[in-house]
Design a protein around this motif. Structure first.
Motif: not given
Length: 131
Positions: A30, A32, A42-43, A68-71, A89
């Motif tokens: 990740m 950050s 973004v992970e 892919f992940n966004l937080s 995503l």
């Protein structure tokens, strides 16, 4: 930047076969950007193919994949926090090795004893208040 790598290996002592439902090599990274009242991240989750499966249990092999992940997090005032994100995503189709098998007949999308698909794209919003 933060990350985790995990690997598990297991074999049966009585038969020498691989253990059932062992997670493959997994890495999570990740990146950050952090400010005092907000944060964006973004992970990337990368999961290797699992080829060391249990033949005793007729376990199927699985392919590797990346998600892919966004937080984000925002704290407008001291006691209120808003978090939001999108997982998977790009809506990648995959099979989680620990996800199980379809055991229900009559499903036109998933055959009996086929691996269940992984979770598709999903979004979330959370409000947190402390007092």
């Amino acid at each position: 930047m933060e990350g985790t790598v995990s690997y598990v290996r297991g074999k049966r002592r009585d038969t020498g076969d691989n253990l059932y439902r062992i997670a493959p090599l997994t890495a999570r990274t990740m990146l950050s950007y952090v400010e005092p009242s907000w944060q964006l991240g973004v992970e990337v989750e990368t999961i290797a193919a699992q080829r060391k499966v249990s033949s005793t249990n007729l376990e199927q092999k699985t392919s590797g994949y990346a998600l892919f992940n966004l937080s984000g997090r925002y704290q407008p005032v001291k006691d209120l926090t808003v978090t939001a994100g999108i997982n998977n995503l790009f809506d990648r189709r995959y099979h989680d090795h620990l996800g199980g098998y379809n055991r229900v007949m009559g499903n036109p999308d998933i055959g009996v004893l086929d691996r269940l698909p992984g979770i598709g794209r999903n979004a979330y919003v959370n409000l947190g208040y402390q007092w």
